[in-house]
Design a protein around this motif. Structure first.
Motif, PDB file in Angstrom:
ATOM      1  N   ARG A 163       0.846  -1.190  -0.011  1.00  0.00           N
ATOM      2  CA  ARG A 163      -0.142  -0.053  -0.008  1.00  0.00           C
ATOM      3  C   ARG A 163       1.012   1.318  -0.153  1.00  0.00           C
ATOM      4  N   ALA A 164       0.461   2.205  -0.684  1.00  0.00           N
ATOM      5  CA  ALA A 164       1.411   3.556  -0.958  1.00  0.00           C
ATOM      6  C   ALA A 164       0.525   4.712  -0.916  1.00  0.00           C
ATOM      7  N   THR A 165       0.754   5.664   0.193  1.00  0.00           N
ATOM      8  CA  THR A 165       0.416   6.997   0.227  1.00  0.00           C
ATOM      9  C   THR A 165       0.466   7.438  -1.006  1.00  0.00           C
ATOM     10  N   ALA A 166      -0.178   8.800  -1.469  1.00  0.00           N
ATOM     11  CA  ALA A 166       0.176   9.748  -2.629  1.00  0.00           C
ATOM     12  C   ALA A 166       1.206  10.602  -2.095  1.00  0.00           C
ATOM     13  N   PHE A 167       2.014  11.089  -2.952  1.00  0.00           N
ATOM     14  CA  PHE A 167       3.165  12.036  -2.801  1.00  0.00           C
ATOM     15  C   PHE A 167       2.782  13.176  -1.998  1.00  0.00           C
TER      16      PHE A 167
END
Length: 168
Positions: A163-167
């Motif tokens: 899972r990755a958050t937006a920059f």
């Protein structure tokens, strides 16, 4: 004549007032949005691990001001051979918005892995074998950056999803 003189004075005062307000009003310039960041101007400088399941990646802009938007791509590094990289499926967390990154400025994203349980060799709750890699290949603005954990360890995860958050 009295009415004409009043009208002339009012007209002159109105013109002076309007002219003074218009001439003295500050002009508000709206700057055009910065161009999208390119991989050539960015550097992924850090892969900090606050715990075993999270990694904060920091990107530094070494070029002109630009905008970064979206989510990174992520792959496990192929042990020195790019053709052996193992792409991970990135599940976006949050909404991607344009992030202005000034010259010398930075932006970051947080990756979350499915944890490896237990100690030493560990295990996955799913029953699958854990995957361990010394580095990741992070895709940002069309460029791949190989990063290792800042603590000198290895990346360990269960499954092929991150899972990755937006920059931001």
């Amino acid at each position: 004549m009295r009415g004409t003189r009043k009208t002339a004075v009012l007209t002159a005062a109105t013109a002076l007032l309007a002219g003074g307000l218009l001439a003295g009003s500050p002009t508000v310039a709206t700057a055009a949005p910065a161009a999208p960041c390119t991989g050539d101007q960015l550097l992924v400088t850090r892969a900090d691990r606050p715990d075993t399941t999270h990694v904060r990646l920091t990107v530094v802009n070494e070029g002109a001001a630009c905008q970064l938007r979206g989510f990174p791509t992520v792959a496990l590094a192929g042990q020195g051979s790019p053709d052996r990289n193992r792409p991970l499926r990135v599940v976006p967390v949050g909404e991607a918005r344009p992030v202005p990154v000034s010259a010398g400025g930075s932006a970051s994203t947080v990756l979350t892995f499915t944890p490896v349980l237990g100690e030493a060799d560990g295990y996955c709750a799913s029953g699958a074998d854990p995957t361990v890699a010394p580095s990741l290949v992070i895709g940002v603005a069309g460029m791949g950056f190989q990063v290792a954990p800042s603590d000198g360890g290895r990346f360990a995860l269960c499954g092929d999803t991150v899972r990755a958050t937006a920059f931001r």
